[in-house]
Write a protein that holds these residues in place. Structure first.
Motif, short mmCIF file in Angstrom:
data_model
loop_
_atom_site.label_atom_id
_atom_site.label_comp_id
_atom_site.label_asym_id
_atom_site.label_seq_id
_atom_site.Cartn_x
_atom_site.Cartn_y
_atom_site.Cartn_z
N ALA A 179 10.20 0.16 4.79
CA ALA A 179 10.90 0.83 5.99
C ALA A 179 9.96 1.66 7.01
N THR A 180 9.18 2.54 6.51
CA THR A 180 8.25 3.17 7.22
C THR A 180 7.18 2.32 7.71
N ALA A 181 6.90 1.15 7.45
CA ALA A 181 5.85 0.22 7.67
C ALA A 181 6.49 -0.40 9.02
N VAL A 182 7.64 -0.63 8.99
CA VAL A 182 8.46 -1.19 10.43
C VAL A 182 8.35 -0.32 11.65
N VAL A 183 8.58 0.99 11.26
CA VAL A 183 8.40 2.14 12.12
C VAL A 183 6.90 2.29 12.72
N THR A 184 6.10 2.29 11.90
CA THR A 184 4.48 2.40 12.12
C THR A 184 4.17 1.32 12.95
N GLY A 185 4.63 -0.02 12.63
CA GLY A 185 4.09 -1.08 13.22
C GLY A 185 4.46 -1.22 14.52
N THR A 186 5.90 -0.63 14.95
CA THR A 186 6.36 -0.91 16.20
C THR A 186 5.90 0.32 17.16
N VAL A 187 5.76 1.54 16.62
CA VAL A 187 5.27 2.51 17.42
C VAL A 187 3.88 2.47 17.99
N THR A 188 2.88 1.97 16.90
CA THR A 188 1.61 1.76 17.17
C THR A 188 1.20 0.68 18.46
N ASP A 189 2.43 -0.30 18.71
CA ASP A 189 2.45 -1.13 19.64
C ASP A 189 2.21 -0.37 21.04
N PHE A 190 2.76 0.90 21.05
CA PHE A 190 3.19 1.84 22.15
C PHE A 190 1.94 2.84 22.24
N GLY A 191 0.99 2.80 21.43
CA GLY A 191 -0.25 3.83 21.39
C GLY A 191 -0.01 4.82 20.34
N ALA A 192 0.95 4.89 19.64
CA ALA A 192 1.12 5.97 18.79
C ALA A 192 0.10 5.80 17.79
N ASP A 193 -0.58 7.02 17.32
CA ASP A 193 -1.39 6.93 16.10
C ASP A 193 -0.93 6.44 14.92
N HIS A 194 -1.50 5.62 14.27
CA HIS A 194 -1.12 5.05 12.81
C HIS A 194 -0.59 6.02 11.74
N ASP A 195 -1.25 7.09 11.86
CA ASP A 195 -0.74 8.11 10.87
C ASP A 195 0.60 9.15 11.50
N ALA A 196 0.92 8.79 12.60
CA ALA A 196 1.93 9.54 13.40
C ALA A 196 3.34 9.53 12.64
N TRP A 214 9.99 5.75 25.15
CA TRP A 214 9.14 4.97 24.29
C TRP A 214 7.52 4.93 24.75
N THR A 215 7.43 5.24 26.07
CA THR A 215 6.16 4.85 26.55
C THR A 215 5.34 6.44 26.19
N ALA A 216 5.91 7.37 26.77
CA ALA A 216 5.55 8.66 26.41
C ALA A 216 5.45 9.06 25.50
N THR A 217 6.30 9.18 24.14
CA THR A 217 6.40 9.56 22.88
C THR A 217 7.18 8.56 22.11
N PRO A 218 6.24 7.33 21.59
CA PRO A 218 6.83 6.16 20.92
C PRO A 218 7.61 6.81 19.43
N VAL A 219 7.08 7.66 18.89
CA VAL A 219 7.75 8.16 17.39
C VAL A 219 8.86 8.85 17.99
N LEU A 220 9.27 9.43 19.09
CA LEU A 220 10.51 10.22 19.48
C LEU A 220 11.27 9.10 19.95
N GLY A 221 10.87 8.06 20.69
CA GLY A 221 11.74 7.02 21.25
C GLY A 221 12.22 6.18 20.01
N PHE A 222 11.28 5.79 19.05
CA PHE A 222 11.93 5.22 17.76
C PHE A 222 12.96 6.16 17.13
N THR A 223 12.89 7.28 16.98
CA THR A 223 13.75 8.32 16.54
C THR A 223 15.12 8.21 17.11
N ALA A 224 15.00 8.35 18.34
CA ALA A 224 16.11 8.34 19.29
C ALA A 224 17.33 7.02 19.02
#
Length: 354
Positions: free
Chosen positions: A175-192, A112-122
């Protein structure tokens, strides 16, 4: 065929007693299914009135889940090996599971720290599998649903897909807003996080529909009653299509998945299992909560520490903690499936005293 007894598993020629099956179906499963349908109806009425369910209201199930059902439902993982494997001491059971949580949980947090989007996908993929596992076990103790390993895989696929995929099909923006709001907490770009396109929604919708049809067809071929399976499938589709994702997932996690797993754990304790066989639901649950509170308190402490580290105390923070705990928890439940032969037969009989 086996039946769980204090200290291990011994041969026995008994399946889940019909009385227990009736109590589980009528007093645990049916009320939750009815509640989800009521919430879906109310959500539809609110939507038709041109209003929205306030976010603080949507977050209530997640808030409750911190102390009741949700977070505690995995708090006895450290006792599972001692309960299900003959000759395993409590000390060894605790050591093995704590090591598992430290290694796998830390790896999950690192992802999650390294790649938040991949972490959420997993997290979505693992939760899909794990939530499907929960429904499969219930099918086994009720002696209905699909049969064999292929049927088990189908049950896990369809029942895990409904809470994980239907919100992205029916309510992609929310649904996407939940993912975006979560991964941005860990440094991911809002458009990721990519938006869910209409063709993708249609394709996933067709997949989910096909899984449901295959699931119900397999149940029918097994010769077991179709009503519970069909009604639960339909209610879950309607529920996740209509109810806002935060409220829907929070209610499902707390009242559907966690309650079913707590029942599974209660059946691994001989005293609680005897009470359940007599139709007593409250006493085993209170026993479970007494046993679960120390680990639950540690998990709450971890949540507070994570919130202080991130300087945030929101749903994304809680989901990140749940993700780190879900991965090792799913490993423990998969081991339980192996020991209890959940995937190999139609009836899981490791459910209570012989």
């Amino acid at each position: 065929m086996t039946a769980l007894v204090r200290g291990g598993v011994q041969p026995a020629a008994a399946a889940t007693p019909p009385a227990l099956q009736t109590w589980v179906s009528d007093r645990i499963l049916a009320p939750v299914t009815t509640l989800l349908l009521v919430v879906a109806t109310l959500s539809a009425a609110v939507h038709l009135a041109g209003a929205e369910i306030p976010m603080p209201v949507q977050l209530v199930p997640f808030a409750v889940s911190i102390l009741v059902f949700g977070l505690p439902h995995g708090a006895l993982d450290h006792l599972v090996p001692a309960r299900l494997r003959p000759g395993t001491s409590t000390a060894r059971s605790v050591l093995v599971v704590i090591t598992l949580y430290l290694v796998v949980g830390t790896a999950t947090a690192a992802l999650w720290t390294a790649t938040p989007v991949l972490g959420f996908t997993a997290f979505i993929v693992i939760t899909w599998f794990h939530w499907g596992q929960g429904d499969l076990f219930i099918d086994r103790i009720l002696d209905d649903g699909t049969t064999g390993r292929g049927g088990a895989a189908l049950t896990v696929a369809v029942r895990g897909a409904l809470p994980m995929l239907v919100p992205f099909i029916a309510q992609p923006a929310a649904a996407t807003a939940v993912v975006t709001g979560t991964v941005t907490d860990f440094g991911a770009d809002h458009d990721a996080v990519a938006s869910v396109s209409l063709p993708l929604r249609i394709a996933v919708g067709v997949l989910v529909g096909a899984l449901i049809l295959l699931h119900l067809t397999a149940v029918r071929r097994n010769g077991t009653p179709l009503w519970r399976q069909a009604s639960e499938d339909i209610v879950l589709v309607v529920f996740f299509a209509i109810v806002p994702p935060v409220l829907a997932v929070g209610l499902y996690f707390t009242l559907w998945h966690s309650v079913r797993h707590i029942l599974r754990l209660e059946l691994t304790d001989s005293g609680s299992a005897e009470q359940l066989h007599r139709g007593q639901l409250l006493a085993p649950f209170l026993q479970f909560m007494r046993q679960a509170w120390p680990i639950t308190a540690i998990a709450v402490g971890m949540l507070v520490a994570l919130a202080l580290t991130l300087h945030r105390a929101d749903l994304g923070t809680y989901l990140a903690l749940i993700a780190a705990l879900t991965t090792p928890h799913a490993v423990v439940v998969t081991w339980m499936d192996h020991i209890q032969h959940t995937w190999h037969c139609n009836q899981t009989t490791d459910t209570g005293p012989a």
